[in-house]
Design a protein around this motif. Structure first.
Motif, PDB file in Angstrom:
ATOM      1  N   ASN A 127       0.818  -1.296  -0.083  1.00  0.00           N
ATOM      2  CA  ASN A 127       0.118   0.211   0.010  1.00  0.00           C
ATOM      3  C   ASN A 127       0.863   1.289   0.071  1.00  0.00           C
ATOM      4  O   ASN A 127       0.641   2.036  -0.542  1.00  0.00           O
ATOM      5  CB  ASN A 127      -1.033   0.110   1.125  1.00  0.00           C
ATOM      6  CG  ASN A 127      -2.489  -0.646   1.133  1.00  0.00           C
ATOM      7  OD1 ASN A 127      -2.902  -0.464  -0.093  1.00  0.00           O
ATOM      8  ND2 ASN A 127      -2.696  -1.438   1.968  1.00  0.00           N
ATOM      9  N   ASP A 128       2.070   1.183   0.730  1.00  0.00           N
ATOM     10  CA  ASP A 128       2.673   2.359   0.871  1.00  0.00           C
ATOM     11  C   ASP A 128       3.614   2.768  -0.331  1.00  0.00           C
ATOM     12  O   ASP A 128       4.175   3.693  -0.383  1.00  0.00           O
ATOM     13  CB  ASP A 128       3.737   2.256   1.999  1.00  0.00           C
ATOM     14  CG  ASP A 128       3.185   2.140   3.408  1.00  0.00           C
ATOM     15  OD1 ASP A 128       1.947   2.674   3.565  1.00  0.00           O
ATOM     16  OD2 ASP A 128       3.592   1.588   4.431  1.00  0.00           O
TER      17      ASP A 128
ATOM     18  N   LYS B  91       1.699   5.499  -3.876  1.00  0.00           N
ATOM     19  CA  LYS B  91       1.861   6.677  -4.110  1.00  0.00           C
ATOM     20  C   LYS B  91       3.101   7.038  -4.930  1.00  0.00           C
ATOM     21  O   LYS B  91       3.309   7.953  -5.677  1.00  0.00           O
ATOM     22  CB  LYS B  91       1.743   7.513  -2.891  1.00  0.00           C
ATOM     23  CG  LYS B  91       0.119   7.772  -2.399  1.00  0.00           C
ATOM     24  CD  LYS B  91       0.056   8.701  -1.326  1.00  0.00           C
ATOM     25  CE  LYS B  91      -1.543   8.825  -0.880  1.00  0.00           C
ATOM     26  NZ  LYS B  91      -2.350   9.062  -1.956  1.00  0.00           N
TER      27      LYS B  91
ATOM     28  N   GLN C 207       2.677   6.188  -8.475  1.00  0.00           N
ATOM     29  CA  GLN C 207       2.074   7.214  -9.070  1.00  0.00           C
ATOM     30  C   GLN C 207       2.826   8.628  -9.487  1.00  0.00           C
ATOM     31  O   GLN C 207       2.464   9.176 -10.330  1.00  0.00           O
ATOM     32  CB  GLN C 207       0.756   7.517  -8.313  1.00  0.00           C
ATOM     33  CG  GLN C 207      -0.110   6.192  -8.356  1.00  0.00           C
ATOM     34  CD  GLN C 207      -1.348   6.583  -7.409  1.00  0.00           C
ATOM     35  OE1 GLN C 207      -1.295   7.349  -6.544  1.00  0.00           O
ATOM     36  NE2 GLN C 207      -2.470   5.948  -7.595  1.00  0.00           N
ATOM     37  N   LYS C 208       3.429   8.937  -8.345  1.00  0.00           N
ATOM     38  CA  LYS C 208       4.298  10.283  -8.509  1.00  0.00           C
ATOM     39  C   LYS C 208       5.444  10.158  -9.656  1.00  0.00           C
ATOM     40  O   LYS C 208       5.755  11.103 -10.355  1.00  0.00           O
ATOM     41  CB  LYS C 208       5.164  10.327  -7.366  1.00  0.00           C
ATOM     42  CG  LYS C 208       6.073  11.746  -7.111  1.00  0.00           C
ATOM     43  CD  LYS C 208       6.564  12.014  -5.706  1.00  0.00           C
ATOM     44  CE  LYS C 208       7.328  13.393  -5.713  1.00  0.00           C
ATOM     45  NZ  LYS C 208       7.803  13.383  -4.644  1.00  0.00           N
TER      46      LYS C 208
ATOM     47  N   ALA D 100      -4.991   8.594 -10.718  1.00  0.00           N
ATOM     48  CA  ALA D 100      -4.577   8.006  -9.696  1.00  0.00           C
ATOM     49  C   ALA D 100      -5.423   6.807  -9.243  1.00  0.00           C
ATOM     50  O   ALA D 100      -4.716   5.592  -9.010  1.00  0.00           O
ATOM     51  CB  ALA D 100      -4.741   8.931  -8.443  1.00  0.00           C
TER      52      ALA D 100
ATOM     53  N   GLU E  84      -3.644   2.579  -9.860  1.00  0.00           N
ATOM     54  CA  GLU E  84      -3.715   1.776  -8.488  1.00  0.00           C
ATOM     55  C   GLU E  84      -4.035   0.236  -8.977  1.00  0.00           C
ATOM     56  O   GLU E  84      -3.773  -0.730  -8.161  1.00  0.00           O
ATOM     57  CB  GLU E  84      -4.446   2.257  -7.363  1.00  0.00           C
ATOM     58  CG  GLU E  84      -4.425   1.638  -5.831  1.00  0.00           C
ATOM     59  CD  GLU E  84      -5.086   2.129  -4.931  1.00  0.00           C
ATOM     60  OE1 GLU E  84      -5.190   1.584  -3.809  1.00  0.00           O
ATOM     61  OE2 GLU E  84      -6.114   3.036  -5.289  1.00  0.00           O
TER      62      GLU E  84
END
Length: 627
Positions: free
Chosen positions: A37-38, A41, A44-45, A98, A102
């Protein structure tokens, strides 16, 4: 129309962007090292700016290319002020990028949850990511073409020009047609046709190259013995037609294979396929083309209940709300009588779902039709029918053998896409907790449910793990979802289904699968919504929704006061259109129906009692691999 140097230069430039972007995004994925999960992002960045930049490049290349074409055909120079926000990012799917990006992580987590090794799970996620990225770049290309052409008054219509040595026959058929410039849509995901602009003094009609169109249909008919000028009866996406130097020869083959001519498709004397000999279990594998199509359509669908809920709402900004405050508003359409119709987004989702279903259906029946054992069983049944006075037992045994062979192909084909089977927490329920004329669960309840569970995707069962299923018994089976503290209840059938001739162990087990289908409506996002959309679509007559009918008007065994309503349509059995939406009058899309449940009985039971038709079978195949 022939390809020019400019066409080829543009196509090569776009392909370079695709290759660069997909490659860099893919490396961002593999370089993560962990996919928890961590890590979402962080990925995505790194990836979203690459994709946004690639989309803008494709949009700019496409706009420039079309401006150059416009000057050639009109001798007028035009500069289109393209709104990049309208052809990139969230505008392509109506979903936050986003959320879209995911989904590869969810693919990894799902694979790990069913015991796949990490490297296999990461590879699956990478394939999903590649499919999403390619689809987004394709959407940018087609959206830009539509936006730019609309700003060019000298363009009368547009045409498609296939690129490459091999193209599917649908693309080739499309290249013989003219399209109104705002109606140009991709025929299927992965299509790489160019858009050409045409200026004309008159509208030539839909077909602009009758000779080429006829040669395509002649090639199909020479190889398969049938064709359809509408491109529907034969699934042309499953056929590759070789065309060299703008000409089409009679060279035809199935997608992802190469053949030299019609003879290679077989004349009945070819070697037996693996798994077609008596005693061997059937084997069914989908083509890589269909697998890619499944991934692309799955990426285009909402994935959570909240996303499906949002998809049937429109955002009304404060300046248009009349109250000074923004709000979400249901987006159902209405017919002339005021009846609610599915939102336009749901109609588009259903079109995509049925497209996948038709692909799977084509592959399923191609495999069945080539199976020697199934052919033998069918011939035996026909011979038995010709015998004077065959016994009911003999006919039932022969029918069940066919049904079981067919159902085994269905199961193996679906299992080639995703794992099936699993369970949910179960206890034997207390009939007094729910009331009514209930009894205890039958003695073989474990066996019934184990077999019924095997017909649903493993990922669906995972959604039910927090809710214990209480099992009881009744003459007429039912499922009752949890309500005000009462748990999920299922009454297994205590009825004796004599004469059952389907593929399940017995009729009660088939009914158990039916009732489990109702439970899946409660837990699987999008299932009720797609059922609702198909039932409503089938009940339309000249743009007006036919009113539902009381089942008591169609069958005297029903209680009129129970208000069991159905959209009768032309289903083989009126029960297929039955819906429980009278309890959901304002927002009927999330109401349970009977469509999916009877579709399960048709798809896996395959007995003589039929509820649906080819469209329902396609719907079922797609639902079971997409949601």
């Amino acid at each position: 129309m022939s390809l020019t140097r400019r066409d080829l230069q543009y196509d090569a430039a776009v392909r370079r962007v695709w290759s660069t972007v997909v490659g860099r995004v893919g490396r961002s994925w593999t370089d993560l090292g962990s996919w928890r999960n961590d890590d979402v992002k962080a990925f995505q960045k790194a990836a979203l700016p690459l994709l946004q930049g690639g989309q803008r490049q494709v949009a700019s290349l496409t706009a420039t290319y079309l401006e150059q074409l416009y000057k050639e055909i009109t001798d007028e120079k035009v500069r289109v002020d393209l709104d990049f926000d309208a052809v990139t990012g969230a505008a392509l799917r109506g979903v936050d990028p986003a959320d879209v990006y995911e989904r590869p992580f969810k693919e990894v987590w799902t694979a790990l949850s069913v015991g796949e090794p990490l490297e296999v799970a990461v590879e699956r996620g990478g394939r999903r990511l590649e499919s999403i990225a390619k689809t987004d770049l394709q959407l940018t290309r087609t959206h830009t073409a539509r936006e730019v052409a609309d700003e060019m008054p000298g363009v009368t219509y547009t045409v498609r020009e296939p690129v490459g040595e091999y193209n599917c026959a649908l693309c080739l058929i499309a290249s013989t047609q003219r399209y109104h410039k705002r109606k140009l849509l991709p025929i299927h995901p992965g299509c790489d046709c160019l858009v050409k602009l045409v200026k004309a003094d008159y509208d030539p009609g839909q077909v602009i190259d009758e000779d080429k169109l006829q040669r395509i249909h002649d090639a199909v008919e020479a190889a398969l013995g049938t064709h359809d000028r509408g491109g529907r009866a034969v699934d042309y996406r499953k056929i590759i037609v070789q065309h060299e130097h703008g000409e089409i020869g009679p060279v035809l083959g199935y997608r992802n294979q190469r053949f030299t001519g019609p003879d290679d498709l077989g004349n009945g004397n070819e070697p037996r396929r693996p798994g077609s000999s008596p005693g061997e279990p059937p084997r069914a594998r989908i083509s890589s083309g269909t697998r890619e199509y499944i991934d692309e359509v799955r990426d285009s669908l909402p994935t959570t209940s909240q996303e499906w809920y949002t998809a049937r709402h429109d955002w009304i900004p404060p300046e248009n709300s009349g109250t000074g405050q923004g709000r979400w508003e249901l987006s159902y359409r209405r017919d002339e009588n005021g009846s609610l119709l599915p939102p336009e987004r749901y109609e588009r989702y259903l079109d995509s779902v049925l497209g996948v279903g038709r692909d799977l259906q084509w592959e399923l029946h191609s495999i069945m039709d080539s199976d020697d054992e199934l052919r033998r069983l069918r011939e035996n049944f026909q011979a038995l029918q010709a015998v004077p006075n065959p016994t009911a037992e003999e006919l039932e045994t022969a029918r069940r053998a066919i049904a079981r062979r067919e159902a085994s192909f269905v199961r193996t084909l679906l299992a080639d896409v995703r794992p099936f089977g699993g369970s949910t927490p179960i206890i034997v329920g207390d009939p007094s907790e729910i009331g009514g004329d209930l009894g205890h669960a039958p003695g073989n309840w474990k066996e019934q449910l184990h077999e019924a569970f095997s017909h649903f995707p493993e990922a669906w069962h995972a959604l039910t793990q927090d809710a214990t299923l209480h099992v009881v018994g009744q003459e007429r089976a039912f499922y009752s979802r949890s309500y005000r503290g009462r748990p999920d209840f299922m009454a297994l059938s205590l009825h004796d289904y004599r004469g059952y001739d389907g593929a399940f162990t017995d009729g009660a087990t088939e009914v158990a699968a039916h009732e489990l289908g109702h439970r899946m409506e409660q837990y699987v996002p999008g299932l009720c919504e797609l059922e609702y959309t198909l039932v409503r679509r089938r009940a339309m007559r000249d743009g007006v929704l036919s009113p539902p009918r009381n089942m008591a008007d169609l069958n005297p065994h029903y209680n009129r006061d129970a208000q069991e309503m159905t959209y009768e349509d032309d289903w083989p059995n009126a029960y297929t259109g039955k819906t429980y939406e009278r309890h959901y009058a304002i927002d009927p899309a999330h109401a349970p129906s009977e469509l999916f449940q009877v579709g399960l009985q048709d798809l896996f039971g395959r007995g003589t009692t039929k509820y649906g038709d080819e469209e329902l079978e396609a719907f079922m195949l797609a639902i079971l691999v997409l949601l």
